[in-house]
Design a protein around this motif. Sequence first.
Motif, PDB file in Angstrom:
ATOM      1  N   ALA A   1       0.521  -1.159  -0.078  1.00  0.00           N
ATOM      2  CA  ALA A   1      -0.367  -0.189  -0.732  1.00  0.00           C
ATOM      3  C   ALA A   1       1.225   1.737   0.315  1.00  0.00           C
ATOM      4  N   ALA A   2       2.261   1.143   0.938  1.00  0.00           N
ATOM      5  CA  ALA A   2       2.454   2.865   1.194  1.00  0.00           C
ATOM      6  C   ALA A   2       3.147   3.222  -0.493  1.00  0.00           C
ATOM      7  N   GLY A   3       3.476   2.456  -1.061  1.00  0.00           N
ATOM      8  CA  GLY A   3       4.203   2.406  -2.632  1.00  0.00           C
ATOM      9  C   GLY A   3       2.916   3.347  -2.928  1.00  0.00           C
ATOM     10  N   ALA A   4       1.497   2.650  -2.781  1.00  0.00           N
ATOM     11  CA  ALA A   4       0.806   3.299  -3.446  1.00  0.00           C
ATOM     12  C   ALA A   4      -0.372   4.117  -3.662  1.00  0.00           C
ATOM     13  N   ILE A   5       0.496   4.901  -2.558  1.00  0.00           N
ATOM     14  CA  ILE A   5      -0.696   5.984  -1.364  1.00  0.00           C
ATOM     15  C   ILE A   5      -0.251   6.861  -2.353  1.00  0.00           C
ATOM     16  N   PRO A   6      -0.906   8.220  -2.349  1.00  0.00           N
ATOM     17  CA  PRO A   6      -0.246   9.834  -2.050  1.00  0.00           C
ATOM     18  C   PRO A   6       0.140  10.344  -0.982  1.00  0.00           C
ATOM     19  N   ASP A   7       0.824  11.464  -0.488  1.00  0.00           N
ATOM     20  CA  ASP A   7       1.498  11.319   0.215  1.00  0.00           C
ATOM     21  C   ASP A   7       0.545  12.944   0.609  1.00  0.00           C
ATOM     22  N   PHE A   8      -0.084  13.229  -0.174  1.00  0.00           N
ATOM     23  CA  PHE A   8      -0.901  14.769  -0.257  1.00  0.00           C
ATOM     24  C   PHE A   8      -2.560  14.104   1.039  1.00  0.00           C
ATOM     25  N   TRP A   9      -2.906  12.266   0.001  1.00  0.00           N
ATOM     26  CA  TRP A   9      -4.409  12.404   0.709  1.00  0.00           C
ATOM     27  C   TRP A   9      -3.941  11.570   1.992  1.00  0.00           C
ATOM     28  N   ILE A  10      -2.675  10.801   2.565  1.00  0.00           N
ATOM     29  CA  ILE A  10      -2.682  10.344   3.231  1.00  0.00           C
ATOM     30  C   ILE A  10      -3.134  11.544   4.401  1.00  0.00           C
ATOM     31  N   GLY A  11      -2.613  13.049   4.460  1.00  0.00           N
ATOM     32  CA  GLY A  11      -2.112  13.394   4.689  1.00  0.00           C
ATOM     33  C   GLY A  11      -3.211  14.496   4.826  1.00  0.00           C
ATOM     34  N   LEU A  12      -4.191  14.360   3.936  1.00  0.00           N
ATOM     35  CA  LEU A  12      -5.836  15.072   4.224  1.00  0.00           C
ATOM     36  C   LEU A  12      -6.457  14.215   5.066  1.00  0.00           C
ATOM     37  N   ILE A  13      -6.602  13.168   4.615  1.00  0.00           N
ATOM     38  CA  ILE A  13      -7.179  11.898   5.264  1.00  0.00           C
ATOM     39  C   ILE A  13      -6.914  12.184   7.623  1.00  0.00           C
ATOM     40  N   LEU A  14      -5.313  12.172   7.707  1.00  0.00           N
ATOM     41  CA  LEU A  14      -5.098  13.025   8.509  1.00  0.00           C
ATOM     42  C   LEU A  14      -5.321  13.288   9.661  1.00  0.00           C
ATOM     43  N   ILE A  15      -5.245  15.335   8.445  1.00  0.00           N
ATOM     44  CA  ILE A  15      -6.221  16.169   9.035  1.00  0.00           C
ATOM     45  C   ILE A  15      -7.718  15.805   9.492  1.00  0.00           C
ATOM     46  N   TYR A  16      -8.801  15.233   8.299  1.00  0.00           N
ATOM     47  CA  TYR A  16     -10.248  15.064   9.070  1.00  0.00           C
ATOM     48  C   TYR A  16     -10.249  14.604   9.881  1.00  0.00           C
ATOM     49  N   VAL A  17      -9.664  13.257   9.636  1.00  0.00           N
ATOM     50  CA  VAL A  17      -9.725  12.384  11.282  1.00  0.00           C
ATOM     51  C   VAL A  17      -9.418  13.390  12.450  1.00  0.00           C
ATOM     52  N   PHE A  18      -7.835  13.227  12.543  1.00  0.00           N
ATOM     53  CA  PHE A  18      -7.549  13.793  14.064  1.00  0.00           C
ATOM     54  C   PHE A  18      -7.607  15.210  14.095  1.00  0.00           C
ATOM     55  N   PHE A  19      -7.474  15.679  13.286  1.00  0.00           N
ATOM     56  CA  PHE A  19      -8.416  17.844  13.149  1.00  0.00           C
ATOM     57  C   PHE A  19      -9.370  17.827  13.209  1.00  0.00           C
ATOM     58  N   THR A  20      -9.885  17.289  12.228  1.00  0.00           N
ATOM     59  CA  THR A  20     -11.689  18.399  11.908  1.00  0.00           C
ATOM     60  C   THR A  20     -12.517  17.208  12.702  1.00  0.00           C
ATOM     61  N   LEU A  21     -12.555  15.443  12.851  1.00  0.00           N
ATOM     62  CA  LEU A  21     -13.146  14.941  13.218  1.00  0.00           C
ATOM     63  C   LEU A  21     -12.980  15.216  14.966  1.00  0.00           C
ATOM     64  N   LEU A  22     -11.669  14.048  15.191  1.00  0.00           N
ATOM     65  CA  LEU A  22     -11.329  13.778  16.330  1.00  0.00           C
ATOM     66  C   LEU A  22     -11.139  15.044  17.920  1.00  0.00           C
ATOM     67  N   GLY A  23     -10.418  16.164  17.104  1.00  0.00           N
ATOM     68  CA  GLY A  23      -9.970  17.051  17.360  1.00  0.00           C
ATOM     69  C   GLY A  23      -9.366  17.012  18.137  1.00  0.00           C
ATOM     70  N   TRP A  24      -8.065  15.877  18.023  1.00  0.00           N
ATOM     71  CA  TRP A  24      -6.699  15.464  18.453  1.00  0.00           C
ATOM     72  C   TRP A  24      -5.597  16.360  18.696  1.00  0.00           C
ATOM     73  N   ALA A  25      -5.456  16.488  17.250  1.00  0.00           N
ATOM     74  CA  ALA A  25      -3.889  16.928  16.400  1.00  0.00           C
ATOM     75  C   ALA A  25      -4.117  18.482  16.571  1.00  0.00           C
ATOM     76  N   ALA A  26      -2.734  19.328  16.109  1.00  0.00           N
ATOM     77  CA  ALA A  26      -3.872  20.648  15.749  1.00  0.00           C
ATOM     78  C   ALA A  26      -3.972  20.995  15.483  1.00  0.00           C
ATOM     79  N   ALA A  27      -3.794  22.244  14.997  1.00  0.00           N
ATOM     80  CA  ALA A  27      -4.216  23.128  13.245  1.00  0.00           C
ATOM     81  C   ALA A  27      -3.313  22.742  12.546  1.00  0.00           C
ATOM     82  N   PRO A  28      -3.330  22.622  11.193  1.00  0.00           N
ATOM     83  CA  PRO A  28      -2.131  22.265  10.081  1.00  0.00           C
ATOM     84  C   PRO A  28      -2.333  23.787   9.467  1.00  0.00           C
ATOM     85  N   PHE A  29      -2.189  24.539  10.294  1.00  0.00           N
ATOM     86  CA  PHE A  29      -1.345  25.762   9.630  1.00  0.00           C
ATOM     87  C   PHE A  29      -0.793  26.870  10.090  1.00  0.00           C
TER      88      PHE A  29
END
Lengths: 555, 348
Positions: free
Chosen positions: B152-180
Motif C-alpha cells: 500500500a505504501a508505494g501506492a498511496i499519495p502523500d497529500f491524500w494521507i495528509g488530508l485523511i489525517l487532518i480530517y480524522v485527527f483534527f476535524t473529527l476527533l480534534g486531537w491534533a493541532a491545526a494544520p496552519f
Amino acid sequence: MRAPEEAMKPVLAVERLSVSFGTPHGETKVLRDVEFTLAPNEILGIVGETGAGKSVLARAIIDLLPKGGRMTSGEVRVNGKPVGKMTEAERRAMRGGQIALIGTNAKALLDPVETVGNQIVRVLQSHSRLNRKAAWTKAVQLLADVGIVNPEQRARAYPHELSGGMAQRVVIAMALVTEPKILLADDATLGLDATVSVQVLDMLVQRSRELGLSVVLITHDLGIIAHYCNRVAVMREGRVVELREVSEFLKQPEAVYSRELLAAAKVRPIPTLRSIGGSEMALLEVSNLVKIFPGNRPGQVVRAVDHVSFTIKRGETLALVGESGSGKTTVGQCLVRLIEASSGSIRFDGNDLLTTAQARFRPLRRRIQMVFQEPYVALNPRWRVRHLVDEPLRMLEKMSADERLKRVHQVLDLVNMPAHYAERFPHELTAGEQKRVGMARALVTEPDFVIFDEPTTALDIRVRGQIIDLVRDLQTRMKLSALFITHDLNSVRSLAHDVAVMNRGRIVEAGSMETVFSDPKDPYTAKLLSAELAIEHETEARVARRPKSAEERVG
Amino acid sequence: MIITFRRQWEVLPRSLQIILGRLALVVPQMFGVLLVTFFLIRLLPGDPAVLLLGNMATPEAVEQLRDRLGLNDSIWTQFLVYCGNVLHGDLGVSIFTSNPVTVDLMERGPATIELIFYGMILTVVIGVAVAVISVRKPGGTVDIVSRFYGLAAGAIPDFWIGLILIYVFFTLLGWAAAPFGRIDVFLNAPPPVTGFYTIDALLAGDFDAFRSAAGRLVLPVITLAIVNAGGLMKMTQSVFSGVWESDFVRHARACGVPERVIMRAALRNSLPPIITMIGFLVGFLLGAAVLVETIFSWGGLGQYAVQAVMNSDYPALQGFILVAAAFTLLVYLVVDILYELVDPRIKV
C-alpha cells in the motif's frame, strides 16, 4: 581423587537419534537411530560421504537443526543431562559453553564488519561475566595459543584481512575461549591448503589433548581419521555402519561399505609403465613460460608464472602440484590460450602455440583439451548433456546430428556413463557425474593431450577413487598424454609418471614421481609431502593417538 | 615528496582517511554546483532586467539596469562576481517577496529540514523495526501486516494521507493541532539558534512554544513517515533477511551468543544499503515534501521553490537550487563517510 569409572563416564551420549526433514513430498529420514558415546579426552572421527547426515548430526547435538528438521526419536545427553529437557537459557549456555562447534569455511562464519578480537570477546561475554578488558586480554591470549603470530595486532583485524587458515584458527580460538568440554569440528579444514590444514589440525588436536577436551572430528577424509582419531564412526545414509578403534578399522574394516571406502582411498600401483627407450619426441614442450598480471597498485605486477619449463612425452602424464596461488592453473590456461602468456614458448607437436594466429590455432584446439576444475560452473546449466558434450564437434567438425549423437554415446560410455544420461541437465547430475561430463566433453574430439585441472578436488572418497580409476583407464586405453594439475598428492601417486612442484609461480623441483616423492630435494616439496595424510602411513599418526589412560592421569 | 605524503597518509587511522578524503572532494564538487547553477539560469530564456522592470520599461532603463546588474560584462566576469557574492552570502533579491533571497532561505530552509529530520527518524524507526520483526517472526502478525503495508505504501499519495489525517485527527476527533503552519499564530517563534522551533523553544525555555511547535509537527511527520517507511521497510527486509540466514549468524547462535546480540550484529551488517536509502530520501524530500508542506501551510523550501517557478523569480530559484544542491552534497558526504565507516571491507 576421582574413581576411574567416574573419569570414563561419557561426556556426550547420543542414543537412537533419528531426524527427519519435512519436504513437499513427505518426510525424509536423514538420521536413523544414530548411537555413540564420547569419552573424556577422546577424539572420535565421523566419516562419510556427502549426504550421510554428518553435519545434521552435529547440528542435532547442539539442538540447532536447520529449518524443517525435526528430531523424531532418541536423546542427546551432554554431561549426563538430556538436551531435550533443558530450558532455552540452559541450551544457549550449553552451546558454546559446553559444546563448541567449529564449522567449514571459517571466513563465512565470522561477522564481516567486526574485528575478530571483538567477536571472540562477544562469545566469551555471552558465557561469563568477565569485563571487556579482561575478556579482550583472554581473547588475545587465545589467538596466541592457536598459533597466530602478532595476536595483539591481529585481534584488531577484520575477517576479510585474514587468510583462510588464519580465519580457521580464529574460529577455533572462538570455540576454545569459553573452555568447553566438547569440540564438534565439522569438516573444519575443508578447502584449506594441505599444509595449512595439517598445521591447523595439529594445533587443534594438540590443544584438545592439553586441555583434556573430547573432540568429534567430522570429515570426509580418511587420512584425517587415520592420523588424528582414536575411534571412528562410519556413516552412510543416516546410519552409523561401523564404530570402532581406528587402528583396527584400518587393518580390518568390518562393514562392506567401510572396505569400499578404504579401497577407494588407497593409492593405486604406478600407472602403465612408461614407454621404454625415451627416444620419442616430446609432445609438449614448454620453455620459460611467463605470465604477468597487473597488481593492485599502478606499476605493481604479479608474476603468476615465472619462467616455467617442462616437457611431456607422448602417452605420459605430468603432474603439476602446488598449493593455491602457486600459478598451476594459470599454466594450464596459458597452454590452451584461455589467457595469453606474457613470454616464453609452448611447442605442441612441432607447432609453436603462442605465435600461431587465433584462426590457425583453432583447429589445434581439438587436439588439446582442458577439463575444468569446477564441474558445475563449467557446464551451461540450460543445456542437456548431449548438447554439452557435442559442442566441440559442432564447432570443429562437419558431422551430421546422428553421427554426433553416436559419438556422444561412445564417449559417455568411455567415461562409464549410461547413454540415457545424454538427455539430462547438469543440475540433475551429482558432482562426480558432472566431472565425468566435463571429461567426456574434453575427450569427444579424440585429443592427443588433455589438461585436467583439479579433477579430484571436493569429491567424495568413492567418487574420487572412481575418477582416478577412470583417468588411469584412459591413460592405458587411449594412450593419453596429460597434464594433471592438482594439490592432491595422493592422487598423483596413482596417476602421474612425472611430477613438477610449483611454488609462487616457479617450478622448484621436477623429476619422475618415484624420485621426487621418495627423496624430495627442495624444502618446499618436503613440506608438501609431510602434510600428506595418507592412510597407508597411519602408524606414524601425527599426534599421539592414545590419550593417557585413566590411571596414569589420576596418578 | 609525494611518496612521503603517501606514507604519512597511510599511517592515519582509517576513519580519518575516509573523512579527510571525502572532505577534500567537497571543494571541487561545490565549485561544480556553483558553475551549474549559474549557467543553468543563464540558459533560461528572457532578460532578467526586463523581467525585473516589467514589460513597460523603457529601453534606456533596461540598459541602465543591465549595466548595474553587470549583465553587460563578459560571462566569466559575471561568474566571478556571482561566486564572490555567494561567498559573501549574497544570493540576490527575490523579485516576488522583495526580501534578500538569503533571508528567505534562512527562514524557510530550517522549516523543511526540521520536518524532514523528524520525518526521517520516524521513517527509520518504523521501517527498520517492522522489517526486523517480520524477518525474525515470519508468518506472525507483524509480518502479515508488513506485506500489506509494503504494497500500500508505494501506492498511496502523500497529500491524500495528509488530508485523511487532518480530517480524522483534527476535524473529527480534534486531537491534533491545526494544520496552519509551524507554530500557533498567537505565540512568538522562539529566538532562532538552530532554526528548529522545537529545539530553539527548549533552548529559550519557552515550553508553550515547544508544545505548540511539537504538536504542529505530529501530523506532517506521520504523513511523511507513512509514505516513505514502506520502501525503506521493504528494502531493509530483503537485506536483513539475507543477513539473518547467513552462516555467521548461525555460527554465532551455535556459539551460544544471545539473540539480542546476534540481532544487533546482523543489523549492523545490513546498514550500508539502509544508510544509502536514507540519504537518498533526505535529499529527495527537500523538494518533494512540497505537497505535505502546502497542506500543512508549512512555509518550507519546497513551497518557496514552486512559488519562485510560478513567478519567474530567478534569483529565488537560483538560491533554492544552490541551497538544495549544497544540502544534498552534504547529505551524500555524510552517507559516503558512514558507509565506509560501517563496512571495513571498502578500500579507502
